[in-house]
Scaffold this active site. Structure first.
Site, short mmCIF file in Angstrom:
data_model
loop_
_atom_site.label_atom_id
_atom_site.label_comp_id
_atom_site.label_asym_id
_atom_site.label_seq_id
_atom_site.Cartn_x
_atom_site.Cartn_y
_atom_site.Cartn_z
N LYS A 53 0.84 -1.12 0.19
CA LYS A 53 0.07 0.15 0.05
C LYS A 53 0.94 1.32 -0.03
CE LYS A 53 -3.87 -2.48 2.24
NZ LYS A 53 -4.57 -2.74 3.56
N GLN A 97 -4.69 -1.52 9.86
CA GLN A 97 -4.66 -2.92 9.09
C GLN A 97 -4.80 -3.87 10.23
OE1 GLN A 97 -3.70 -3.29 5.84
NE2 GLN A 97 -3.83 -5.53 6.08
N ASP A 120 -11.02 2.89 4.42
CA ASP A 120 -11.26 1.69 4.27
C ASP A 120 -12.71 1.17 4.31
OD1 ASP A 120 -9.45 -0.50 4.15
OD2 ASP A 120 -8.64 -0.47 6.09
N1 GUN Z 1 -6.77 -6.82 6.26
C1 GUN Z 1 -7.27 -7.53 5.18
N2 GUN Z 1 -7.89 -6.75 4.18
C2 GUN Z 1 -7.77 -5.45 4.76
C3 GUN Z 1 -8.26 -4.49 4.38
O1 GUN Z 1 -8.75 -4.03 3.38
N3 GUN Z 1 -8.12 -3.25 5.18
C4 GUN Z 1 -7.43 -3.38 6.53
N4 GUN Z 1 -7.37 -2.37 7.01
N5 GUN Z 1 -6.84 -4.58 6.92
C5 GUN Z 1 -7.09 -5.54 6.26
#
Ligand code: GUN
Length: 294
Positions: A53, A97, A120
């Protein structure tokens, strides 16, 4: 004939479009989008996702910040960091995350994130807005699936969409999005999960099958009908001495078996994973331009 839904290619196209937009913004003296990511602990997969990311932000001309907290951080310490991020006017959006260490309540954390900065789309307010088809940040993985369907012009109206998995991150929101009166959308949706009886009876009726349960190669050829559209969200890392990274990635679908029966299918890797990252960038750009909340 089977068409591979090339998430890597489409995500690169989206990232190039974003870079153009960001360069125009900058040339006009506008703000450079800034995404922050909070990583608690050292989970291997989470480290990989967050690094991807951050790298994507750089490629798109964004500013990115990585905030690290140790595995032992308390809920209070994480909430204090969230309060800081909510107040920091330099940061347009941020993500925490998941998964979080077991001693931290995920819901408490999601509710503490400012909805305006929740790129998110996990805050209850944004989940509600999604369900009501109001402007919001769509969660990145479901949003990535929608964009892939849209860019490949896959007709979804009136189709039977079967989703396997009811997680808050993928299964539950994608089932809502596919049923909405929108394009893509207008599907008849069946949401299957660990307590579903006779799963195969459902999957065999799917025109569109979205699999997000996290069990490698779970869906086999006998479970799908000819011409199905297959979206494989699963990414399981299995140790391997044949790769440089020390592991190999597997989807939730047995690709070799299922692909010949499918009209469209996403590969793993190179399918939904890159689309998730592109969607996060779109949400951050929207946050920076105040397109959702103003
Ligand atoms: N863990 C797995 N997928 C995601 C996501 O799309 N966002 C976040 N913050 N954590 C994750």
């Amino acid at each position: 004939m089977t068409t591979i839904l090339d998430g890597k290619l489409i995500s690169e196209q989206i990232q190039a479009e974003i870079l153009l937009d960001v360069n125009t913004l900058k040339a006009q003296g506008g703000k450079t989008p800034h995404l922050a990511a909070v990583l608690v602990g050292n989970d291997g997969a989470s480290e990989t996702y967050v690094a991807a990311k951050v790298k994507a932000c750089e490629k798109a001309g964004f500013i990115s910040s990585l905030v690290r907290l140790p595995e032992t951080a308390t809920e209070q310490e994480l909430l204090a960091k969230i309060d800081e991020l909510n107040k920091d006017t330099a940061i347009d959006g941020y993500i925490v995350q998941l998964p979080l260490p077991k001693h931290i309540h995920e819901h408490k954390i999601m509710e503490a994130i400012s909805p305006q900065k929740d790129v998110d789309g996990f805050h209850p307010q944004n989940v509600g807005r999604m369900a009501l088809n109001l402007p919001t940040y769509l969660p990145a993985t479901p949003y990535g699936i929608m964009q892939l369907l849209e860019r490949y012009k896959i007709d979804t109206a009136g189709k039977h969409c079967v989703v396997i998995g009811r997680s808050h991150i993928v299964g539950s929101p994608i089932s809502i999005l596919m049923a909405r009166n929108a394009v893509p959308g207008n599907c008849t949706v069946t949401l299957c999960h660990s307590r579903t009886a006779n799963l195969k009876e459902h999957t065999l009726k799917a025109d569109i099958l979205i699999v997000a349960l996290g069990k490698s190669e779970f869906v086999t050829a006998d479970m799908v009908k000819d011409g199905v559209v297959v979206i494989d969200v699963g990414i399981t890392r299995i140790a391997s001495d044949k790769t440089k990274s020390g592991f190999k990635l597997f989807g939730d679908v047995n690709y070799e078996e299922v692909a010949p029966k499918a009209s469209f299918i996403t590969p793993v890797p190179g399918g939904i994973g890159p689309m998730t990252i592109a969607s996060l960038l779109i949400n951050t750009l929207k946050a920076s331009k105040k397109e959702v909340y103003n």
